[in-house]
Design a protein around this motif. Sequence first.
Motif, PDB file in Angstrom:
ATOM      1  N   SER A 148       0.843  -1.191   0.000  1.00 24.82           N
ATOM      2  CA  SER A 148       0.000   0.000   0.000  1.00 24.82           C
ATOM      3  C   SER A 148       0.882   1.246   0.000  1.00 24.82           C
ATOM      4  CB  SER A 148      -0.950   0.003   1.203  1.00 24.82           C
ATOM      5  OG  SER A 148      -0.255  -0.215   2.405  1.00 24.82           O
ATOM      6  N   VAL A 149       0.231   2.394  -0.183  1.00 23.47           N
ATOM      7  CA  VAL A 149       0.948   3.665  -0.335  1.00 23.47           C
ATOM      8  C   VAL A 149       0.337   4.703   0.601  1.00 23.47           C
ATOM      9  CG1 VAL A 149       1.606   5.511  -1.928  1.00 23.47           C
ATOM     10  CG2 VAL A 149       1.454   3.145  -2.757  1.00 23.47           C
ATOM     11  N   GLY A 150       1.189   5.357   1.367  1.00 26.17           N
ATOM     12  CA  GLY A 150       0.756   6.469   2.213  1.00 26.17           C
ATOM     13  C   GLY A 150       1.328   7.764   1.674  1.00 26.17           C
ATOM     14  N   VAL A 151       0.527   8.823   1.677  1.00 29.70           N
ATOM     15  CA  VAL A 151       0.942  10.113   1.117  1.00 29.70           C
ATOM     16  C   VAL A 151       0.649  11.218   2.124  1.00 29.70           C
ATOM     17  CG1 VAL A 151       0.622  11.768  -0.764  1.00 29.70           C
ATOM     18  CG2 VAL A 151       0.481   9.316  -1.233  1.00 29.70           C
ATOM     19  N   THR A 152       1.597  12.139   2.307  1.00 30.81           N
ATOM     20  CA  THR A 152       1.371  13.268   3.201  1.00 30.81           C
ATOM     21  C   THR A 152       1.446  14.584   2.438  1.00 30.81           C
ATOM     22  OG1 THR A 152       3.672  13.773   3.810  1.00 30.81           O
ATOM     23  CG2 THR A 152       2.592  11.999   4.989  1.00 30.81           C
ATOM     24  N   VAL A 153       0.712  15.568   2.948  1.00 29.92           N
ATOM     25  CA  VAL A 153       0.771  16.934   2.425  1.00 29.92           C
ATOM     26  C   VAL A 153       0.814  17.910   3.601  1.00 29.92           C
ATOM     27  CG1 VAL A 153      -0.438  16.422   0.271  1.00 29.92           C
ATOM     28  CG2 VAL A 153      -1.748  17.084   2.289  1.00 29.92           C
ATOM     29  N   PRO A 154       1.421  19.086   3.433  1.00 26.45           N
ATOM     30  CA  PRO A 154       1.505  20.062   4.517  1.00 26.45           C
ATOM     31  C   PRO A 154       0.269  20.958   4.580  1.00 26.45           C
ATOM     32  CG  PRO A 154       2.786  20.832   2.657  1.00 26.45           C
ATOM     33  CD  PRO A 154       2.249  19.478   2.262  1.00 26.45           C
ATOM     34  N   GLY A 155      -0.882  20.338   4.773  1.00 31.43           N
ATOM     35  CA  GLY A 155      -2.128  21.092   4.823  1.00 31.43           C
ATOM     36  C   GLY A 155      -3.171  20.377   5.652  1.00 31.43           C
ATOM     37  N   ILE A 184      -3.429   4.542  -8.963  1.00 33.33           N
ATOM     38  CA  ILE A 184      -2.553   3.547  -8.341  1.00 33.33           C
ATOM     39  C   ILE A 184      -3.365   2.325  -7.922  1.00 33.33           C
ATOM     40  CG2 ILE A 184      -1.070   3.105  -6.350  1.00 33.33           C
ATOM     41  CD1 ILE A 184      -0.278   6.062  -6.438  1.00 33.33           C
ATOM     42  N   PRO A 185      -3.000   1.143  -8.402  1.00 25.89           N
ATOM     43  CA  PRO A 185      -3.782  -0.076  -8.123  1.00 25.89           C
ATOM     44  C   PRO A 185      -3.457  -0.715  -6.778  1.00 25.89           C
ATOM     45  CG  PRO A 185      -1.968  -0.613  -9.577  1.00 25.89           C
ATOM     46  CD  PRO A 185      -1.892   0.883  -9.346  1.00 25.89           C
ATOM     47  N   LEU A 186      -3.273   0.097  -5.753  1.00 32.96           N
ATOM     48  CA  LEU A 186      -2.996  -0.382  -4.399  1.00 32.96           C
ATOM     49  C   LEU A 186      -3.794   0.475  -3.422  1.00 32.96           C
ATOM     50  CD1 LEU A 186       0.914  -0.745  -4.478  1.00 32.96           C
ATOM     51  CD2 LEU A 186      -0.741  -2.608  -4.457  1.00 32.96           C
ATOM     52  N   PRO A 187      -4.051  -0.038  -2.225  1.00 27.97           N
ATOM     53  CA  PRO A 187      -4.698   0.814  -1.221  1.00 27.97           C
ATOM     54  C   PRO A 187      -3.838   2.055  -0.958  1.00 27.97           C
ATOM     55  CG  PRO A 187      -4.708  -1.477  -0.525  1.00 27.97           C
ATOM     56  CD  PRO A 187      -3.832  -1.412  -1.732  1.00 27.97           C
ATOM     57  N   CYS A 188      -4.484   3.219  -0.894  1.00 26.29           N
ATOM     58  CA  CYS A 188      -3.773   4.476  -0.661  1.00 26.29           C
ATOM     59  C   CYS A 188      -4.370   5.188   0.550  1.00 26.29           C
ATOM     60  CB  CYS A 188      -3.871   5.391  -1.883  1.00 26.29           C
ATOM     61  SG  CYS A 188      -3.043   4.764  -3.361  1.00 26.29           S
ATOM     62  N   PHE A 189      -3.528   5.971   1.210  1.00 29.73           N
ATOM     63  CA  PHE A 189      -3.954   6.717   2.382  1.00 29.73           C
ATOM     64  C   PHE A 189      -3.340   8.111   2.317  1.00 29.73           C
ATOM     65  CE2 PHE A 189      -3.448   2.236   3.282  1.00 29.73           C
ATOM     66  CZ  PHE A 189      -4.715   1.889   3.741  1.00 29.73           C
ATOM     67  N   VAL A 190      -4.107   9.110   2.709  1.00 30.60           N
ATOM     68  CA  VAL A 190      -3.634  10.493   2.666  1.00 30.60           C
ATOM     69  C   VAL A 190      -3.681  11.063   4.076  1.00 30.60           C
ATOM     70  CG1 VAL A 190      -3.989  12.797   1.718  1.00 30.60           C
ATOM     71  CG2 VAL A 190      -4.450  10.781   0.305  1.00 30.60           C
ATOM     72  N   GLU A 191      -2.614  11.746   4.466  1.00 30.73           N
ATOM     73  CA  GLU A 191      -2.527  12.255   5.828  1.00 30.73           C
ATOM     74  C   GLU A 191      -1.799  13.598   5.841  1.00 30.73           C
ATOM     75  OE1 GLU A 191      -3.600  12.761   8.943  1.00 30.73           O
ATOM     76  OE2 GLU A 191      -3.752  10.560   9.008  1.00 30.73           O
ATOM     77  N   ASN A 192      -2.103  14.410   6.813  1.00 29.42           N
ATOM     78  CA  ASN A 192      -1.344  15.620   7.087  1.00 29.42           C
ATOM     79  C   ASN A 192       0.097  15.246   7.443  1.00 29.42           C
ATOM     80  OD1 ASN A 192      -0.374  17.146   9.778  1.00 29.42           O
ATOM     81  ND2 ASN A 192      -1.163  18.617   8.306  1.00 29.42           N
ATOM     82  N   ASN A 193       1.062  16.071   7.017  1.00 35.79           N
ATOM     83  CA  ASN A 193       2.463  15.671   7.187  1.00 35.79           C
ATOM     84  C   ASN A 193       2.891  15.579   8.656  1.00 35.79           C
ATOM     85  OD1 ASN A 193       2.486  18.444   7.665  1.00 35.79           O
ATOM     86  ND2 ASN A 193       4.247  18.865   6.354  1.00 35.79           N
ATOM     87  N   ALA A 194       2.411  16.485   9.495  1.00 37.30           N
ATOM     88  CA  ALA A 194       2.780  16.407  10.913  1.00 37.30           C
ATOM     89  C   ALA A 194       2.163  15.173  11.563  1.00 37.30           C
ATOM     90  CB  ALA A 194       2.336  17.668  11.652  1.00 37.30           C
TER      91      ALA A 194
END
Length: 403
Positions: A148-155, A184-194
């Motif tokens: 799986s893939v985890g992604v962070t953004v500063p917001g 993306i053919p995998l489970p993805c997750f989005v999170e705040n960077n902190a």
Amino acid sequence: MVDQTLAKYLNELRILTMLRTQGPASRADIARRLGVTPATSTRLINGLIERDLLEESRGLSSKVKDELREPGRPGGRVSLNPGGAFFLGVEIGVGVIRFAVIDLIANVVDSSEISVSRELPPSAAVAAISNQLSLVEKQRKFKSKIMSVGVTVPGIVTSEGYVINLPILGWKSTDLLAELSAAIPLPCFVENNANAAAFGAVYTQPSLPSVCTIFLKLGTGCGGAAVINGRLLRGASGTAGEFGHIRLSDDGALCSCGQKGCLESWVNLGALARNYLGTDKLTESEFAALPAEVAEKASEGDEKALSALDTFSHWMSLGIVSLINLFNPSAVILGGVMRPVLERTVDQIRDGVQAGIISGIPIPEVRLSELGKFECAIGAATIAHHHAFDISRVEIHEHELQP
């Protein structure tokens, strides 16, 4: 009657989490800790070994021989197989995207970064992540094992991966999770960077006291997060943790939120520049070099640098004291690009915290993050790992664990 598939799944997660946090164990220990029959434990362990998630060292000592084991099978220690699964973490920053891959025991096995436009649109960010995933999966050891893939953004990000506001990149009302999932053919997750950095700091060091941990990420802003009993404190809509906007005064520089007196406006890079140079009109490269420069000058006795560090420590201590009064944490972890400054001031901050908290409240450990500049990407990877293989994310009752 309890669903047998659910019971098996939950017990597998319990085994994986136990071995990650407590280290290798014998089959007998696993059966005892799970509170299941020897036969059930054997089936679960063997199934996880067949899926390449566990491995077993063989040993024939008299002690091992006496431990519970499958008839005819030499006794040994069961542990996670580090190479059984991998997780990609991504930090979308300003002008840069950082990547980190962790293995099943949450060790970092690969990291890299690419330069991108400072005005990167969401679609371009998603394309870059998809391309990097393809490159990673071409490596033999990762092929078909990225889970799986985890992604962070500063917001500000909701629990559903929706970016409410990301002013530093010009994003607003962006369904980033939907765009990632489409590409993306995998489970993805989005999170705040902190949030991600905080979670990673706790998740990668299971020996740390983690009943309640506060994390502050210092740089252009001051992000924050609380990890309580192994889970991020999210609030009603998932946007909790804006600790940088705790009001400490009625004056000071204008904060990014439009108010004055916020913790962020006293301890970020802009504040350091104003206190050291008298201006915050610096280039990106000058800001990047500033913490190390101030720390070095302070070590040489430069009065302006020493004064800037004293001011930073003062406001940092006040902010931490407010958070201690609110959360009663067992640890406060400090991270971000201000690392050189933090290394110089952490003892001052500790002294300020000790002097400022309410009498009788236990003093938490104030320490520096150990994850370095890839802390957000590593944190994102740990969130992906957590969703795949950690029992603490699942709400369960004891009766559900018996097959």
